[in-house]
Design a protein around this motif. Structure first.
Motif, PDB file in Angstrom:
ATOM      1  N   MET A   1       0.841  -1.188   0.000  1.00 26.46           N
ATOM      2  CA  MET A   1       0.000   0.000   0.000  1.00 26.46           C
ATOM      3  C   MET A   1       0.885   1.250   0.000  1.00 26.46           C
ATOM      4  O   MET A   1       1.916   1.284   0.664  1.00 26.46           O
ATOM      5  CB  MET A   1      -0.923  -0.050   1.204  1.00 26.46           C
ATOM      6  N   VAL A   2       0.478   2.244  -0.724  1.00 26.15           N
ATOM      7  CA  VAL A   2       1.264   3.465  -0.862  1.00 26.15           C
ATOM      8  C   VAL A   2       1.477   4.142   0.492  1.00 26.15           C
ATOM      9  O   VAL A   2       2.580   4.591   0.793  1.00 26.15           O
ATOM     10  CB  VAL A   2       0.608   4.441  -1.866  1.00 26.15           C
ATOM     11  N   SER A   3       0.448   4.203   1.307  1.00 25.75           N
ATOM     12  CA  SER A   3       0.569   4.852   2.607  1.00 25.75           C
ATOM     13  C   SER A   3       1.662   4.203   3.453  1.00 25.75           C
ATOM     14  O   SER A   3       2.454   4.900   4.091  1.00 25.75           O
ATOM     15  CB  SER A   3      -0.768   4.797   3.345  1.00 25.75           C
ATOM     16  N   GLU A   4       1.712   2.892   3.461  1.00 24.88           N
ATOM     17  CA  GLU A   4       2.742   2.194   4.220  1.00 24.88           C
ATOM     18  C   GLU A   4       4.130   2.455   3.648  1.00 24.88           C
ATOM     19  O   GLU A   4       5.095   2.632   4.390  1.00 24.88           O
ATOM     20  CB  GLU A   4       2.455   0.699   4.244  1.00 24.88           C
ATOM     21  N   MET A   5       4.225   2.480   2.321  1.00 24.57           N
ATOM     22  CA  MET A   5       5.503   2.770   1.680  1.00 24.57           C
ATOM     23  C   MET A   5       5.978   4.174   2.046  1.00 24.57           C
ATOM     24  O   MET A   5       7.149   4.386   2.351  1.00 24.57           O
ATOM     25  CB  MET A   5       5.383   2.627   0.165  1.00 24.57           C
ATOM     26  N   VAL A   6       5.060   5.126   2.011  1.00 26.05           N
ATOM     27  CA  VAL A   6       5.404   6.503   2.369  1.00 26.05           C
ATOM     28  C   VAL A   6       5.891   6.553   3.813  1.00 26.05           C
ATOM     29  O   VAL A   6       6.918   7.164   4.111  1.00 26.05           O
ATOM     30  CB  VAL A   6       4.196   7.452   2.152  1.00 26.05           C
ATOM     31  N   GLY A   7       5.170   5.893   4.715  1.00 26.11           N
ATOM     32  CA  GLY A   7       5.583   5.875   6.116  1.00 26.11           C
ATOM     33  C   GLY A   7       6.940   5.233   6.310  1.00 26.11           C
ATOM     34  O   GLY A   7       7.788   5.754   7.050  1.00 26.11           O
ATOM     35  N   ASN A   8       7.167   4.109   5.635  1.00 21.95           N
ATOM     36  CA  ASN A   8       8.434   3.387   5.793  1.00 21.95           C
ATOM     37  C   ASN A   8       9.620   4.167   5.243  1.00 21.95           C
ATOM     38  O   ASN A   8      10.686   4.188   5.851  1.00 21.95           O
ATOM     39  CB  ASN A   8       8.372   2.029   5.104  1.00 21.95           C
ATOM     40  N   TYR A   9       9.466   4.759   4.081  1.00 25.90           N
ATOM     41  CA  TYR A   9      10.598   5.404   3.419  1.00 25.90           C
ATOM     42  C   TYR A   9      10.745   6.887   3.725  1.00 25.90           C
ATOM     43  O   TYR A   9      11.854   7.409   3.783  1.00 25.90           O
ATOM     44  CB  TYR A   9      10.513   5.212   1.903  1.00 25.90           C
ATOM     45  N   LEU A  10       9.625   7.579   3.892  1.00 25.53           N
ATOM     46  CA  LEU A  10       9.689   9.038   4.050  1.00 25.53           C
ATOM     47  C   LEU A  10       9.415   9.489   5.479  1.00 25.53           C
ATOM     48  O   LEU A  10       9.756  10.607   5.836  1.00 25.53           O
ATOM     49  CB  LEU A  10       8.708   9.719   3.095  1.00 25.53           C
TER      50      LEU A  10
END
Length: 68
Positions: A1-10
């Motif tokens: 999910m994009v939200s999780e990716m954003v949280g993990n990386y950014l």
């Protein structure tokens, strides 16, 4: 999910901003304003953390693929 990716990386702050964007897009016609705000955020992030360029490209592609 994009939200999780954003949280993990950014980070959590970007994840929260993404959640706020989603809410605004559901309740009002804010697509142009939101895209402008994200453009500035991502440009600033690339200036501050150029090592994230590949991640930002991947996130941008993923997001674009999900848009109507």
């Amino acid at each position: 999910m994009v939200s999780e990716m954003v949280g993990n990386y950014l980070g959590v702050m970007y994840q929260l901003k993404l959640a706020e964007t989603r809410l605004r897009l559901l309740s009002e016609d804010a697509a142009l304003a939101e895209s402008g705000m994200w453009r500035v955020r991502l440009q600033d992030l690339m200036t501050e953390r150029p090592e994230l360029a590949r991640v930002l490209i991947d996130l941008t592609r993923e997001t674009a693929a999900r848009m109507p």
